[in-house]
Every structure is written in C-alpha cells, then in structure tokens.
Write an enzyme that holds these catalytic residues in place. Structure first.
Site, short mmCIF file in Angstrom:
data_model
loop_
_atom_site.label_atom_id
_atom_site.label_comp_id
_atom_site.label_asym_id
_atom_site.label_seq_id
_atom_site.Cartn_x
_atom_site.Cartn_y
_atom_site.Cartn_z
N ARG A 84 0.87 -1.19 0.00
CA ARG A 84 0.00 0.00 0.00
C ARG A 84 0.90 1.23 0.00
NH1 ARG A 84 -4.74 1.98 2.72
NH2 ARG A 84 -4.72 4.20 2.31
N ARG A 93 -6.49 2.59 -4.00
CA ARG A 93 -5.55 1.81 -3.17
C ARG A 93 -5.77 0.34 -3.44
NH1 ARG A 93 -8.19 3.92 1.18
NH2 ARG A 93 -7.61 5.89 0.26
N ASP A 96 -7.14 -1.63 1.66
CA ASP A 96 -7.43 -0.69 2.74
C ASP A 96 -8.11 -1.49 3.86
OD1 ASP A 96 -7.59 2.41 3.09
OD2 ASP A 96 -9.40 1.58 3.97
N ASP A 98 -9.87 -0.89 7.45
CA ASP A 98 -10.36 0.08 8.44
C ASP A 98 -10.89 -0.66 9.66
OD1 ASP A 98 -9.91 2.37 6.87
OD2 ASP A 98 -11.83 2.19 5.87
N1 LIG Z 1 -16.93 2.56 -2.37
C1 LIG Z 1 -15.86 2.93 -1.66
N2 LIG Z 1 -15.48 4.23 -1.64
C2 LIG Z 1 -14.40 4.55 -0.90
N3 LIG Z 1 -13.82 5.77 -0.69
C3 LIG Z 1 -12.78 5.58 0.11
S1 LIG Z 1 -11.77 6.82 0.65
N4 LIG Z 1 -12.63 4.27 0.43
C4 LIG Z 1 -11.58 3.67 1.24
C5 LIG Z 1 -12.08 3.21 2.57
O1 LIG Z 1 -11.89 4.20 3.50
C6 LIG Z 1 -13.65 3.60 -0.19
C7 LIG Z 1 -14.05 2.24 -0.23
O2 LIG Z 1 -13.47 1.34 0.38
N5 LIG Z 1 -15.16 1.97 -0.97
#
Ligand SMILES: Nc1nc2nc(S)n(CCO)c2c(=O)[nH]1
Length: 159
Positions: A84, A93, A96, A98
């Site tokens: 990453r 990315r 990710d 979280d």
């Molecule tokens: N659909 C979608 N939109 C996102 N925007 C971010 S930033 N992220 C990263 C997660 O924080 C995402 C994601 O995982 N999925």
C-alpha cells in the site's frame, strides 16, 4: 481476553478480489487475531473521491487479544506488506483495512477513532456489515442505512 472486532476491507486497484483474500489470510496468520466471519463481497461506487475505479468491499468479524493501538499497528503493517502506497488521501488503493468496531468500546485517539467516524454514512460499510453483525445490533445499522440516499445504497452491489 478476546474482544470482538469488525474490520472494513476495500480495494480498487489491481486484482481486487485477490487483494481482499490476501488481506484476510494475513489477518488470520496474525497471532493475536482469529477471523470469525466474512461478509459477502460487494462491488461499490467510490465515495469521497468519485473519479476513481469501483471498489470491492467486505466487512469481517474477528476476535482479538490485541489492544486497539496494537490492532492499528497490525492493520497498517498488513497494508504495508501488501504494498500500500499511502499517497493520495482517499485515492485509489490496492488494499485498505479500516477498524470499524472494537468490542463496544469508544476510542478517541489522535491516530485512532473507534467506532470509525465515517462508517454510519457509508453504504459500502453498512451493507456488508449487515451480513456479519449480531441480531442485537441490526436495528441500529438499519437505522443508519435508512437515512442514506437511495442512489448511494444502489451503488453497493453483490459481487
Ligand atoms: N466505495 C468505496 N469508496 C471509498 N472511498 C474511500 S476513501 N474508500 C476507502 C475506505 O476508507 C472507499 C471504499 O473502500 N469503498
């Protein structure tokens, strides 16, 4: 003492499905984490920075003996191990991870806020979360979902 946690995983670069599988394997290999249940995988429209590729997202339930800060170290080291590059904030990315929920605890630290501060407004988190959350909590998640715009929920499709 094992605590229940919920993690949100996402990828929108490269072999997205493979990246999710690898992240789950690396979590499972971690001494202090045992993965208990994974949601379905969803293809989701990007939110935040919208001019990027669709994501694959899932939410998993795990048990951990790591305290919150250590768990953050684990998720960050897995992201790093998977290459990453933390470049554009909220940009594309390959993986990710979280931390969404840690037991029923509220953690407010510089580098770590749990429950995840944006989870209640993210259909790409709430819809997979519904697959793995215990029945006692589905009403709360449904309530959050009910206040999201229909087109955001429509942007989360079973993969
Ligand atoms: N659909 C979608 N939109 C996102 N925007 C971010 S930033 N992220 C990263 C997660 O924080 C995402 C994601 O995982 N999925």
């Amino acid at each position: 003492m094992q605590k229940d946690i919920f993690l949100g995983l996402g990828s929108n670069v490269g072999d997205r499905n493979e990246a999710l599988k690898t992240a789950i394997e690396l979590l499972q290999k971690t001494e202090t984490i045992s993965v208990l249940e994974c949601s379905n995988v969803y293809e989701t429209k990007p939110v935040g920075v919208t001019d990027q590729a669709d994501f694959l997202n899932l939410v998993l339930k795990a048990a951990t003996s790591s305290p919150p800060q250590e768990l953050l170290q684990v998720t960050q080291s897995i992201e790093k191990e998977m290459g990453r590059i933390k470049d554009v904030r909220w940009g594309p990315r390959n993986i990710d991870l979280d931390i969404l929920l840690y037991n029923d605890e509220n953690i407010m630290m510089e580098e770590l806020i749990i429950p995840h501060p944006r989870m209640a407004e993210r259909a790409f988190v709430l819809i997979p979360l519904m697959d793995v959350i215990s029945n006692s909590k589905t009403d709360e998640v449904k309530h959050w979902l009910s206040s999201l715009p229909a087109e955001e929920k429509a942007g989360v499709r079973l993969y």
